[in-house]
Write an enzyme that holds these catalytic residues in place. Sequence first.
Site, PDB file in Angstrom:
ATOM      1  N   HIS B  62     -23.059  26.869  14.783  1.00 43.28           N
ATOM      2  CA  HIS B  62     -21.990  26.638  15.767  1.00 43.28           C
ATOM      3  C   HIS B  62     -20.682  26.392  15.040  1.00 43.28           C
ATOM      4  CE1 HIS B  62     -23.263  22.565  14.752  1.00 43.28           C
ATOM      5  NE2 HIS B  62     -22.319  22.022  15.485  1.00 43.28           N
ATOM      6  N   HIS B  64     -18.484  23.910  14.920  1.00 40.87           N
ATOM      7  CA  HIS B  64     -17.920  22.638  14.460  1.00 40.87           C
ATOM      8  C   HIS B  64     -17.759  22.770  12.947  1.00 40.87           C
ATOM      9  CE1 HIS B  64     -19.294  20.148  18.183  1.00 40.87           C
ATOM     10  NE2 HIS B  64     -18.048  20.585  18.307  1.00 40.87           N
ATOM     11  N   ASP B  66     -18.045  21.120  10.290  1.00 40.91           N
ATOM     12  CA  ASP B  66     -19.017  20.707   9.268  1.00 40.91           C
ATOM     13  C   ASP B  66     -20.156  21.712   9.098  1.00 40.91           C
ATOM     14  OD1 ASP B  66     -19.602  19.763  11.921  1.00 40.91           O
ATOM     15  OD2 ASP B  66     -21.149  18.444  11.133  1.00 40.91           O
ATOM     16  N   HIS B 141     -25.856  21.436  22.714  1.00 37.99           N
ATOM     17  CA  HIS B 141     -24.816  20.654  22.053  1.00 37.99           C
ATOM     18  C   HIS B 141     -23.531  20.708  22.874  1.00 37.99           C
ATOM     19  CE1 HIS B 141     -23.311  18.409  18.736  1.00 37.99           C
ATOM     20  NE2 HIS B 141     -22.581  19.357  18.190  1.00 37.99           N
TER      21      HIS B 141
END
Lengths: 315, 315
Positions: B62, B64, B66, B141
């Site tokens: 995904h 994000h 990180d 998520h």
Amino acid sequence: LPFEVKILGSSSATPTTERNQSSQLLNIHEQFYLLDCGEGTQLQLLKAKAKINKIRHIYISHLHGDHYLGLFGLISSMHLGGRNAPLTIFGPRGLAEIITLQLRYSETILTYPVNFYELDETPSVIFEDDKITVTVIAMNHRIKCYGFIFKEKEKKRKLIKEKIPAEMRLQDIVKLKNGEDLYSDSGELVIKNAEVTYPPRHCRSYAYCADTLYDERILQFISDVDLLYHESTFSSELQDRAIKTHHSTAREAGIIARKANAGMLIIGHFSTRYRDLRPLLAEARNEFPNTMLAFEGELFSIEEKFLTNVPSGGN
Amino acid sequence: LPFEVKILGSSSATPTTERNQSSQLLNIHEQFYLLDCGEGTQLQLLKAKAKINKIRHIYISHLHGDHYLGLFGLISSMHLGGRNAPLTIFGPRGLAEIITLQLRYSETILTYPVNFYELDETPSVIFEDDKITVTVIAMNHRIKCYGFIFKEKEKKRKLIKEKIPAEMRLQDIVKLKNGEDLYSDSGELVIKNAEVTYPPRHCRSYAYCADTLYDERILQFISDVDLLYHESTFSSELQDRAIKTHHSTAREAGIIARKANAGMLIIGHFSTRYRDLRPLLAEARNEFPNTMLAFEGELFSIEEKFLTNVPSGGN
């Protein structure tokens, strides 16, 4: 008041286990400015125990990954740290577009405002407050690349208290601090400035010259700078490669420092091929003895000093 | 032939001096697959002495930061390393746009082709060759997030050489390897498969369940998996926070592993608040004893094994 440069990364295109990609943290009068932000910079800031939410501005020299890929991660961590204070990012055209796209896809609404300042005209003063000015200059690289010069603003002369009459008027004090002599209404010299004031402190300056071919056109902007960082990707043995990739050799960085009459030179942005940097240092020192190697964690500090033997008077 | 998972990063949103952001390197039959690519992954690969240009696919769960901020740096380093082989990147909508924009502003023409595969429908098989299949499943998520299941393909039974007549026809050998008994033209049983073959080797499997709320809908896809990675950002004490941020607790990861009848569970994606991870491990083990902590550099290997007591015949 501090005026110092902390090296966070000294490697070029790829990181090594010992060297990170370009980034430096400036502390000028306890205001923090980040210069470039290669991948892993937030970790380097963590290791340096720097408070990331105290960073006021970020300056990105160009859009090669080794100079900005740590930016989005840092922005995210400032967000997760609950930052409120605005952050200003100075960078080339395209940087705002990249960051905005990344924010959009991560569906992140930052806890603080980010102001993008798109670099364009050079040279130009892109920031000033009551303490410093920041000037952007053009580097000579494969893609648009910028350098940044940080300079303390002109300071006032300092009064020698025991020599100042107690009843002096405020406007006369201002005149003395500005270096003027005081005259009576009838035009007679009453107080000679040099006898009652110390010269102003020196205005400290730092020039960050990112990726560039050797180019003397920068000299006019960096002359007499106290501390000069100049990239030095290769040694002279790879002069051809330096030219081809629009980078500089350590020797060339030394020549620039000498011709600019810099106080001290820091060389960095080393190719990963150099495990031992002493030959690069020797080469630069051959041109400019007061040269130091950038390495991770190193702090270069410019001390405050009074100028000596500066003639009084004048502005 | 190896089937192993190397942990390159086990931290969540922000890195720590000890833990990097999400990334894992899979080695399946000496083919290399990278799962997620947080900031600093190329340095982790360097430390792991992995050859980055042997990486065949990259799977991004995904967008994000990180989980993908190390991707552009890695792509650049593959380029600087002179890669020729195509690279396939599986990721959510938006990833190709971000990377393409970064390439455009860095004015880089890569030395190798990159194929973007945009994840969409779940579950679906997104890759297969003669060795493995890769299936994408949906995580639960805050933004679209995917999990990936790697599974070896069904294998042939192994002939017990000393029991096979020397003059056997090729088509009969194929039948035996496929688990069939052999019959004469008149329909009599000539060779009973189970008497002349060993059962096939077990098809090893690995499920990578990235950022997700506890969600039993994944069980149907990961049941009986040999090795399960499930995120475990928090301990149960922060159950509320896990729900709010759409993450899981260590206890929940353990429950999923138990209900999925997994062989082994790896937990990771730890919040930076946990310096000591033993409480999270204990909590997961309370639900599923065969749990291990992800930590940087750790290698989890699934041994090749013959299945025992598998009835012969059938396909």
